[in-house]
Design a protein around this motif. Structure first.
Motif, mmCIF file in Angstrom:
data_model
loop_
_atom_site.group_PDB
_atom_site.id
_atom_site.type_symbol
_atom_site.label_atom_id
_atom_site.label_comp_id
_atom_site.label_asym_id
_atom_site.label_seq_id
_atom_site.Cartn_x
_atom_site.Cartn_y
_atom_site.Cartn_z
ATOM 1 N N UNK A 93 0.797 -1.319 -0.073
ATOM 2 C CA UNK A 93 0.023 0.106 0.117
ATOM 3 C C UNK A 93 0.987 1.192 0.197
ATOM 4 N N UNK A 94 1.961 1.105 0.763
ATOM 5 C CA UNK A 94 2.867 2.433 0.899
ATOM 6 C C UNK A 94 3.365 2.712 -0.492
ATOM 7 N N UNK A 95 3.833 1.499 -1.367
ATOM 8 C CA UNK A 95 4.416 1.670 -2.363
ATOM 9 C C UNK A 95 3.061 2.306 -3.452
ATOM 10 N N UNK A 96 1.956 1.836 -3.342
ATOM 11 C CA UNK A 96 0.878 2.352 -4.327
ATOM 12 C C UNK A 96 0.843 3.602 -3.732
ATOM 13 N N UNK A 97 0.782 4.317 -2.694
ATOM 14 C CA UNK A 97 0.890 5.784 -2.341
ATOM 15 C C UNK A 97 2.130 6.494 -3.045
ATOM 16 N N UNK A 98 3.166 5.737 -2.790
ATOM 17 C CA UNK A 98 4.514 6.506 -3.586
ATOM 18 C C UNK A 98 4.483 6.582 -4.964
ATOM 19 N N UNK A 99 3.907 5.569 -5.761
ATOM 20 C CA UNK A 99 3.841 5.812 -7.116
ATOM 21 C C UNK A 99 2.776 6.626 -7.738
ATOM 22 N N UNK A 100 1.473 6.600 -7.172
ATOM 23 C CA UNK A 100 0.558 7.141 -7.606
ATOM 24 C C UNK A 100 -0.078 8.478 -6.991
ATOM 25 N N UNK A 101 0.440 8.823 -5.728
ATOM 26 C CA UNK A 101 0.132 10.206 -5.166
ATOM 27 C C UNK A 101 0.764 11.392 -5.789
ATOM 28 N N UNK A 102 0.005 12.474 -5.601
ATOM 29 C CA UNK A 102 0.292 13.621 -6.162
ATOM 30 C C UNK A 102 0.246 14.425 -5.004
ATOM 31 N N UNK A 103 1.031 15.516 -4.805
ATOM 32 C CA UNK A 103 0.796 16.477 -3.771
ATOM 33 C C UNK A 103 -0.667 16.812 -3.520
#
Length: 177
Positions: A93-103
């Motif tokens: 899940x953390x990797x999902x946030x890392x790869x898909x999150x924008x500010x």
């Protein structure tokens, strides 16, 4: 056996759960955060395990379709197995946030226990990025996911079905708002 007393008690547990102290303020706060996210072109990212993953997917669809808030979830098997294989299940899940999150995006995590390592690590990572975290938990009041959240929806119950169904009602309440 008459099911009437059992059903009466069962539904009373739901009625009590839906009206926990402070819920109105939290629903309004999440609504306002979702609207602000939509207005700035951001997105909501949803994640959970098991039934909570299904709730996350349902919420993602309704926030996108009815709420007009761009939303994603991390529930595709190929994404989960890729990230779990390469980074460990506790980090997918953390990797999902890392790869898909924008500010300015918002992470919405659903976990009855509030102790799922992958959800906790995702919240921890989101906080390092300055992202808001909204959580839906149950069980113990001092669960780590709740502590990491900007807005926490917590239900004092260890009954998984009740907690999960109430989480769903609270999410759909915000969509309907």
């Amino acid at each position: 056996m008459s099911w009437s007393p059992w059903l009466e008690d069962y539904f009373a547990r739901y009625a009590q759960a839906l009206k926990v102290d402070g819920i109105e303020e939290k629903l309004v706060a999440f609504h306002d955060l979702a609207v602000a996210t939509r207005e700035r072109g951001g997105k909501l990212m949803f994640a959970g395990n098991g039934a909570s993953a299904s709730i996350a997917s349902h919420a993602r669809v309704d926030f996108t379709k009815q709420g007009r808030v761009h939303s994603i979830d991390f529930n595709e098997p190929n994404l989960i197995t890729c990230f779990a294989n390469d980074f460990g299940f506790e980090n997918f899940m953390a990797k999902g946030v890392e790869y898909y999150a924008d500010d300015g995006d918002v992470l919405v995590l659903i976990s009855v226990s509030g102790r799922s390592p992958n959800a906790v690590k995702a919240a921890e990572y989101a906080k390092t990025r300055g992202l808001k975290v909204v959580s839906f938990t149950g069980s113990s009041a001092d669960n780590p996911l709740r502590k990491l959240s900007d807005i926490d929806f917590w239900l004092d119950s260890r009954a998984y079905n009740i907690v999960e169904c109430v989480h769903m009602v609270w999410l759909m309440t915000v969509v309907d708002m």
